[in-house]
Design an enzyme around this catalytic site. Sequence first.
Site, PDB file in Angstrom:
ATOM      1  N   SER A   1       0.820  -1.207   0.000  1.00  0.00           N
ATOM      2  CA  SER A   1       0.000   0.000   0.000  1.00  0.00           C
ATOM      3  C   SER A   1       0.856   1.259   0.000  1.00  0.00           C
ATOM      4  O   SER A   1       0.320   2.353  -0.139  1.00  0.00           O
ATOM      5  CB  SER A   1      -0.926  -0.010   1.215  1.00  0.00           C
ATOM      6  OG  SER A   1      -0.198  -0.295   2.386  1.00  0.00           O
TER       7      SER A   1
ATOM      8  N   GLU B   1      -5.239  -0.273  -8.006  1.00  0.00           N
ATOM      9  CA  GLU B   1      -4.277   0.789  -8.296  1.00  0.00           C
ATOM     10  C   GLU B   1      -3.043   0.104  -8.897  1.00  0.00           C
ATOM     11  O   GLU B   1      -2.389  -0.698  -8.229  1.00  0.00           O
ATOM     12  CB  GLU B   1      -3.931   1.512  -6.983  1.00  0.00           C
ATOM     13  CG  GLU B   1      -3.295   2.859  -7.142  1.00  0.00           C
ATOM     14  CD  GLU B   1      -3.108   3.566  -5.793  1.00  0.00           C
ATOM     15  OE1 GLU B   1      -2.861   2.897  -4.758  1.00  0.00           O
ATOM     16  OE2 GLU B   1      -3.190   4.804  -5.766  1.00  0.00           O
TER      17      GLU B   1
END
Length: 281
Positions: free
Chosen positions: A117, A150
């Site tokens: 992340s 993403e």
Amino acid sequence: MADIVVVGAGTMGRGIAQVFAQAGDKVYLVEVDPRQLSLGLETISENLEKSVQKGRITPEQKQSVLSNIVALPDIRQVPSADLLIEAIYENVEAKLELFSLADELFPSDTIFASNTSSISITRLAASTSREDRFIGMHFFNPVPVMKLVEVVRGLKTSDETCQKIIDEARRLGKEPVVVRDFPGFVSNRVLMPMINEAIFALYEGVASRDDIDKVMKLGMNHPMGPLELADFIGLDVCLYILDVLYEGFRDPKYRPCPLLRQMVAAGKLGRKTGSGFYDYL
Ligand code: CAA
């Protein structure tokens, strides 16, 4: 059908394994902790059972998805891989070690992706001999529900690798967004300052926990308030990402709230420990 290796059977790894298995791929789910591995398989089975109960899939389809998943305790036992997705805990050294081992084990055309992340994809890629075939594939929790992936391009990620991962995300029914490799990418660069600010508002006594969350839920239509979401993500993960942003940009606007640091030090990590801003026991 492709051969996918998912390393790590925590919340993210098990969700990623489930969505690939549902897309008809053979998934090797690798996890060194046997308890975590069986918990991962149990959760996937329970999620699929809910879909059976809702009439979305048949019991046979559930069995077929489960049979696509092969659980393994050691990455050395994986026979082949078109794509490897790393979803272990957020620790640079552990990830570098895993990727350099995987680089020795898998042929050069296996694409390596990290679900990190916030850790730099370029930095992780540098531990391998396939920097052009290395990319970030960042899923969101709960993975079977959240639409976004993403896609993070490292400095040396090739156009071909990027296109393959965009296609993979779409094949899973997800919506890919390509971003460049800067601290927090886009998702956490935008999300974490909001969560941090909500914690500062609580710390400074601007409003109560419930009212801070209510403002964002009712005023901005967020499904969860920022404090509830911080508990959902894990306060240790939030602190880690804020530290990456703070270090990466050397900008005081990302400084983690002292209350967040204190809660992490006290082991109040959110849902996973039964207590954070809210109690879950
Ligand atoms: N696994 C699989 N499915 C799940 C699930 C899980 N853990 N939790 C909920 N669901 C499913 C439910 O089965 C239900 O499915 P159907 O609509 O098909 O029946 C659907 O999601 C809605 O669930 P609920 O009705 O139980 O609850 P809800 O409407 O309150 O939604 C939620 C729950 C989806 C978690 C919602 O609260 C939400 O979207 N919260 C925000 C989540 C979020 O922001 N996630 C991103 C976190 S950041 C991150 O992951 C990345 C990072 O880098 C930190």
